[in-house]
Design a protein around this motif. Sequence first.
Motif, PDB file in Angstrom:
ATOM      1  N   GLY A  63       0.814  -1.196  -0.022  1.00  0.00           N
ATOM      2  CA  GLY A  63       0.024  -0.304  -0.091  1.00  0.00           C
ATOM      3  C   GLY A  63       0.848   1.119   0.153  1.00  0.00           C
ATOM      4  O   GLY A  63       1.993   1.040  -0.193  1.00  0.00           O
ATOM      5  N   THR A  64       0.324   2.410   0.190  1.00  0.00           N
ATOM      6  CA  THR A  64       0.937   3.548   0.197  1.00  0.00           C
ATOM      7  C   THR A  64       1.837   3.772   1.222  1.00  0.00           C
ATOM      8  O   THR A  64       2.886   4.420   0.979  1.00  0.00           O
ATOM      9  CB  THR A  64      -0.217   4.774  -0.053  1.00  0.00           C
ATOM     10  OG1 THR A  64      -0.694   4.686  -1.456  1.00  0.00           O
ATOM     11  CG2 THR A  64       0.371   6.143   0.047  1.00  0.00           C
ATOM     12  N   SER A  65       1.448   3.286   2.240  1.00  0.00           N
ATOM     13  CA  SER A  65       2.406   3.523   3.625  1.00  0.00           C
ATOM     14  C   SER A  65       3.648   2.918   3.264  1.00  0.00           C
ATOM     15  O   SER A  65       4.601   3.584   3.440  1.00  0.00           O
ATOM     16  CB  SER A  65       1.786   2.716   4.822  1.00  0.00           C
ATOM     17  OG  SER A  65       0.498   3.211   5.029  1.00  0.00           O
ATOM     18  N   MET A  66       3.845   1.621   2.655  1.00  0.00           N
ATOM     19  CA  MET A  66       5.115   0.917   2.387  1.00  0.00           C
ATOM     20  C   MET A  66       5.725   1.683   1.067  1.00  0.00           C
ATOM     21  O   MET A  66       6.856   1.792   1.131  1.00  0.00           O
ATOM     22  CB  MET A  66       4.826  -0.409   2.086  1.00  0.00           C
ATOM     23  CG  MET A  66       6.012  -1.148   1.591  1.00  0.00           C
ATOM     24  SD  MET A  66       7.330  -1.083   2.450  1.00  0.00           S
ATOM     25  CE  MET A  66       7.129  -2.578   3.859  1.00  0.00           C
ATOM     26  N   VAL A 112       5.278  12.485  -4.495  1.00  0.00           N
ATOM     27  CA  VAL A 112       3.969  12.596  -4.462  1.00  0.00           C
ATOM     28  C   VAL A 112       3.072  11.683  -3.851  1.00  0.00           C
ATOM     29  O   VAL A 112       3.409  10.472  -4.233  1.00  0.00           O
ATOM     30  CB  VAL A 112       3.192  13.002  -5.926  1.00  0.00           C
ATOM     31  CG1 VAL A 112       1.772  13.009  -5.850  1.00  0.00           C
ATOM     32  CG2 VAL A 112       3.901  14.190  -6.414  1.00  0.00           C
ATOM     33  N   ASP A 113       2.319  12.046  -2.769  1.00  0.00           N
ATOM     34  CA  ASP A 113       1.291  10.972  -2.151  1.00  0.00           C
ATOM     35  C   ASP A 113       0.020  11.034  -2.981  1.00  0.00           C
ATOM     36  O   ASP A 113      -0.623  12.127  -2.635  1.00  0.00           O
ATOM     37  CB  ASP A 113       1.137  11.261  -0.752  1.00  0.00           C
ATOM     38  CG  ASP A 113       0.237  10.217  -0.057  1.00  0.00           C
ATOM     39  OD1 ASP A 113      -0.479   9.371  -0.727  1.00  0.00           O
ATOM     40  OD2 ASP A 113      -0.008  10.152   1.258  1.00  0.00           O
ATOM     41  N   GLY A 114      -0.156   9.987  -3.724  1.00  0.00           N
ATOM     42  CA  GLY A 114      -1.365  10.052  -4.475  1.00  0.00           C
ATOM     43  C   GLY A 114      -2.298   8.769  -4.278  1.00  0.00           C
ATOM     44  O   GLY A 114      -2.809   8.255  -5.144  1.00  0.00           O
ATOM     45  N   PHE A 161       1.173   5.298  -4.623  1.00  0.00           N
ATOM     46  CA  PHE A 161      -0.627   5.272  -4.752  1.00  0.00           C
ATOM     47  C   PHE A 161      -1.032   3.947  -4.584  1.00  0.00           C
ATOM     48  O   PHE A 161      -0.130   2.973  -4.410  1.00  0.00           O
ATOM     49  CB  PHE A 161      -0.860   5.796  -6.098  1.00  0.00           C
ATOM     50  CG  PHE A 161      -0.703   4.893  -7.477  1.00  0.00           C
ATOM     51  CD1 PHE A 161       0.667   5.155  -8.100  1.00  0.00           C
ATOM     52  CD2 PHE A 161      -1.491   4.153  -7.951  1.00  0.00           C
ATOM     53  CE1 PHE A 161       0.956   4.501  -9.066  1.00  0.00           C
ATOM     54  CE2 PHE A 161      -1.353   3.194  -9.085  1.00  0.00           C
ATOM     55  CZ  PHE A 161       0.232   3.687  -9.550  1.00  0.00           C
ATOM     56  N   ASP A 162      -2.291   3.778  -4.480  1.00  0.00           N
ATOM     57  CA  ASP A 162      -2.768   2.405  -4.158  1.00  0.00           C
ATOM     58  C   ASP A 162      -3.767   1.907  -5.337  1.00  0.00           C
ATOM     59  O   ASP A 162      -4.229   2.844  -5.938  1.00  0.00           O
ATOM     60  CB  ASP A 162      -3.813   2.479  -3.158  1.00  0.00           C
ATOM     61  CG  ASP A 162      -2.954   2.630  -1.609  1.00  0.00           C
ATOM     62  OD1 ASP A 162      -1.995   1.713  -1.775  1.00  0.00           O
ATOM     63  OD2 ASP A 162      -3.248   3.338  -0.679  1.00  0.00           O
ATOM     64  N   PHE A 163      -3.860   0.679  -5.624  1.00  0.00           N
ATOM     65  CA  PHE A 163      -4.864  -0.072  -6.367  1.00  0.00           C
ATOM     66  C   PHE A 163      -5.908  -0.420  -5.521  1.00  0.00           C
ATOM     67  O   PHE A 163      -7.149  -0.525  -5.908  1.00  0.00           O
ATOM     68  CB  PHE A 163      -4.073  -1.439  -6.937  1.00  0.00           C
ATOM     69  CG  PHE A 163      -2.992  -1.073  -7.884  1.00  0.00           C
ATOM     70  CD1 PHE A 163      -3.066  -0.651  -8.810  1.00  0.00           C
ATOM     71  CD2 PHE A 163      -1.776  -1.472  -7.233  1.00  0.00           C
ATOM     72  CE1 PHE A 163      -1.690  -0.305  -9.918  1.00  0.00           C
ATOM     73  CE2 PHE A 163      -0.588  -1.121  -7.932  1.00  0.00           C
ATOM     74  CZ  PHE A 163      -0.792  -0.642  -9.325  1.00  0.00           C
ATOM     75  N   HIS A 164      -5.614  -0.718  -4.190  1.00  0.00           N
ATOM     76  CA  HIS A 164      -6.780  -1.275  -3.406  1.00  0.00           C
ATOM     77  C   HIS A 164      -8.070  -0.250  -2.915  1.00  0.00           C
ATOM     78  O   HIS A 164      -8.784  -0.329  -2.396  1.00  0.00           O
ATOM     79  CB  HIS A 164      -6.397  -2.040  -2.270  1.00  0.00           C
ATOM     80  CG  HIS A 164      -5.497  -1.234  -1.343  1.00  0.00           C
ATOM     81  ND1 HIS A 164      -4.373  -1.988  -0.534  1.00  0.00           N
ATOM     82  CD2 HIS A 164      -5.633  -0.019  -1.049  1.00  0.00           C
ATOM     83  CE1 HIS A 164      -3.773  -0.978   0.207  1.00  0.00           C
ATOM     84  NE2 HIS A 164      -4.518  -0.051   0.077  1.00  0.00           N
ATOM     85  N   LYS A 165      -7.759   1.134  -3.240  1.00  0.00           N
ATOM     86  CA  LYS A 165      -8.507   2.022  -2.961  1.00  0.00           C
ATOM     87  C   LYS A 165      -9.455   2.368  -4.114  1.00  0.00           C
ATOM     88  O   LYS A 165     -10.433   1.713  -4.417  1.00  0.00           O
ATOM     89  CB  LYS A 165      -7.843   3.583  -2.524  1.00  0.00           C
ATOM     90  CG  LYS A 165      -7.282   3.277  -1.318  1.00  0.00           C
ATOM     91  CD  LYS A 165      -6.490   4.349  -0.620  1.00  0.00           C
ATOM     92  CE  LYS A 165      -6.253   4.217   0.750  1.00  0.00           C
ATOM     93  NZ  LYS A 165      -5.207   5.158   1.296  1.00  0.00           N
ATOM     94  N   TRP A 166      -9.213   3.613  -4.936  1.00  0.00           N
ATOM     95  CA  TRP A 166     -10.250   3.888  -5.988  1.00  0.00           C
ATOM     96  C   TRP A 166     -10.069   2.949  -7.003  1.00  0.00           C
ATOM     97  O   TRP A 166     -10.886   3.013  -8.098  1.00  0.00           O
ATOM     98  CB  TRP A 166      -9.819   5.205  -6.443  1.00  0.00           C
ATOM     99  CG  TRP A 166     -11.056   6.028  -6.507  1.00  0.00           C
ATOM    100  CD1 TRP A 166     -12.350   5.787  -6.627  1.00  0.00           C
ATOM    101  CD2 TRP A 166     -11.143   7.710  -6.565  1.00  0.00           C
ATOM    102  NE1 TRP A 166     -12.941   6.855  -6.563  1.00  0.00           N
ATOM    103  CE2 TRP A 166     -12.492   7.923  -6.754  1.00  0.00           C
ATOM    104  CE3 TRP A 166     -10.133   8.473  -6.785  1.00  0.00           C
ATOM    105  CZ2 TRP A 166     -12.953   9.451  -6.826  1.00  0.00           C
ATOM    106  CZ3 TRP A 166     -10.671   9.999  -7.021  1.00  0.00           C
ATOM    107  CH2 TRP A 166     -11.925  10.278  -7.282  1.00  0.00           C
TER     108      TRP A 166
HETATM  109  C1  LIG Z   1      -4.985   5.675   2.465  1.00  0.00           C
HETATM  110  C2  LIG Z   1      -3.811   6.816   2.360  1.00  0.00           C
HETATM  111  C3  LIG Z   1      -2.536   6.377   2.802  1.00  0.00           C
HETATM  112  C4  LIG Z   1      -2.048   5.193   3.160  1.00  0.00           C
HETATM  113  O1  LIG Z   1      -2.262   3.964   2.322  1.00  0.00           O
HETATM  114  P1  LIG Z   1      -2.397   2.632   2.621  1.00  0.00           P
HETATM  115  O2  LIG Z   1      -2.513   1.898   1.512  1.00  0.00           O
HETATM  116  O3  LIG Z   1      -3.332   2.473   3.643  1.00  0.00           O
HETATM  117  O4  LIG Z   1      -0.927   2.161   3.251  1.00  0.00           O
HETATM  118  C5  LIG Z   1      -1.527   7.582   2.552  1.00  0.00           C
HETATM  119  N1  LIG Z   1      -1.877   8.597   1.846  1.00  0.00           N
HETATM  120  C6  LIG Z   1      -2.948   8.904   1.602  1.00  0.00           C
HETATM  121  C7  LIG Z   1      -3.539  10.358   1.220  1.00  0.00           C
HETATM  122  C8  LIG Z   1      -4.179   7.967   1.772  1.00  0.00           C
HETATM  123  O5  LIG Z   1      -5.504   8.279   1.417  1.00  0.00           O
END
Ligand SMILES: *Cc1c(COP(=O)(O)O)cnc(C)c1O
Length: 484
Positions: free
Chosen positions: A143-146, A264-266, A293-298
Motif C-alpha cells: 500500500g501507500t504506507s510501504m 507525491v502521495d497520490g 498510490f494504491d490499487f486497493h482504493k479507487w
Molecule cells: C490511504 C492513504 C495512505 C495510506 O495508504 P495505505 O495503502 O493504507 O498504506 C496514504 N496517503 C493517503 C492520502 C491515503 O488516503
Amino acid sequence: MAEGRLDPKDWQGFRAQAHRMLDAALDKMEAAGDGPVWTPMPDDRKAALQGPLPHEGQGAAAVVDHLQALMPYGVGNTHPRFWGWVHGAGSPGNILPEMAAAAINANLGGRDHGGIYVERAVVRWCAQSMGLPESASGLIVSGTSMATIIALKCARDQALGAQVRREGVGAVRLVGYCSEQAHSCVARAFDMLGLGSDALRRIPVDAQFRMKPAALTDAIAADRAAGFAPFLVVGTAGAVNTGAIDPLSDLAGIAAQEGLWFHVDGAFGATARLSPALAPLLTGMEKADSLAFDFHKWLQVTYDAGCVLIRDPSTHLAAFSERPDYLAPATRGLAAGDVWPVDYGPELSRSYRALKVYAHLIEHGTDALGAVIAENCRQARLLEALVQAAPDLEALCPVALNILCFRFTGGPVAHYDALNAEVALRLQESGLAVLSTTKINGRLALRVNITNHRTRDSDLELLVTEVQKIGAALLQEGVDGQTP
Ligand SMILES: *Cc1c(COP(=O)(O)O)cnc(C)c1O
C-alpha cells in the motif's frame, strides 16, 4: 496426481469443496448490496477464536465451513453504502487471479519466472498512466504506507550519499516538507528512516486545504538559515480529510529550484488521472521524483496492493540493492533475470500481488476504471448539493474530488461535535451506512468518501434523509453522545 503429505488424499472430494468455496465467494459478491453495511462479529464468534491451537487437522470441508462462517464479518466496504475512511469496494474478478496466484505460489523477490515479467509490465503501465517516464522503476507493494517508506528512503539516501546505508544518518539535520493535511504515513516514514517525525515540517494550507507554496518557500529559507538540510517536498494528490490536491506544479518548481526531491502521495487521488476530465487537476504530478498510490482504493483491486514509482532507477537501486552471495545474480538459469524486486525494496520473499492488478487492468481497462472515478466525483458534488439544500445540514469543506465533509446543525452549537459523532455511530451500528468522522478547522465532521463503484445516487439521497432523521431524533432524546 500430486501425493505430497499435505496434498488431498481425495482430489475429487477436495475439488467439490473448492467449488463450494468459490460459490460462496461469488454469492457474497453478487449480494454485495444486501443486508447491513457493517456486521460486527458476535461475541460467541469472537469467543470461538479463543480456542486451542489445532494439533489435529479437520480437513477441507471443515475449512470451507469455517471460512463461510467468517465471511459476513468484513469491514463492509464491499457494500454500496460504505463511505468510511478511504476503502475500495473490490470486485468479483479479483477472485480469479487470487486463485491463480495461490496455485502458482511464486516468490516475487526475484529470479527468472513469469511473475517478475508480470510485475514489470504492471509497473511500466503505471508509469505510463501516471505520466512518469516508462523507464521509471517501481514495485507493487502492500500500500501507500510501504510505498512512501521506499520512496523516502531513495530521497534520503540520495541526499546523504550511499555511505548512509552503512553508517546511519548520524548527526545530519535533514528536513522535509508536506502540507498540514498530509497523511500520517509520511511522518511514519520519517520516523522509520531515522530522521524523526519532527524533521517533517507541516506547511499551512489555503481555504481549500492545499499547501501554500509561498509558505513552503519561507519554511525552506528559514530552515537553511537555521542550519538544517532540506531534502524533500511531499505533495499530496488527494488529501485524506478533504480530497484536496496540492498545487503540484508549483511544488515541483520549488523542489527543482531548491534541489529537493519531489515526492507525491497520490494514494487514491493519483488514479483520477485515468479520467480524461479529471487528469488536468493533477498537472505537475508527472514531475515527481517518486510517486506512491494504491490499487486497493479507487481502482477497486482487492486488498492489499499499492505501487511505488521512482523516476530514476539508478537512485532506486542505490537505495536498496545489496545482495549476499547466495542471491548473486546469474546470466543463465533460474537465478538470472536481473534486476530483481529485492533490489528495489526491503522485502525478499514477496507475494504475487502484481497478478491481481494485471488481471484487473486486463479485465476492465483503464477507461472503465477512470469512468468509475469520474462518477464518484460527480456523486460527491451531488451529495454537496443535497447538503446545501437541506436547512439542518452544513458542508464543512468544498468538494475537490470524491469527499464531502458536512454536519448536522440542529440544537445548540456547543453540542454539534458530540451530536454528529453520535450520528456517525448510529449510522454504523444500524448497518444502514458507514461514514467516518474527522475534524475540519476544529469542528467534527461527518466525512463521506466515495471510492465505491457500487454506490448509486439513491444511496446518497438515503444517507441525507437518514442523517436528518437521526439528528432530529437525537435532539428529541436530548442525546448528544456526551451528556448522560
Ligand atoms: C490511504 C492513504 C495512505 C495510506 O495508504 P495505505 O495503502 O493504507 O498504506 C496514504 N496517503 C493517503 C492520502 C491515503 O488516503
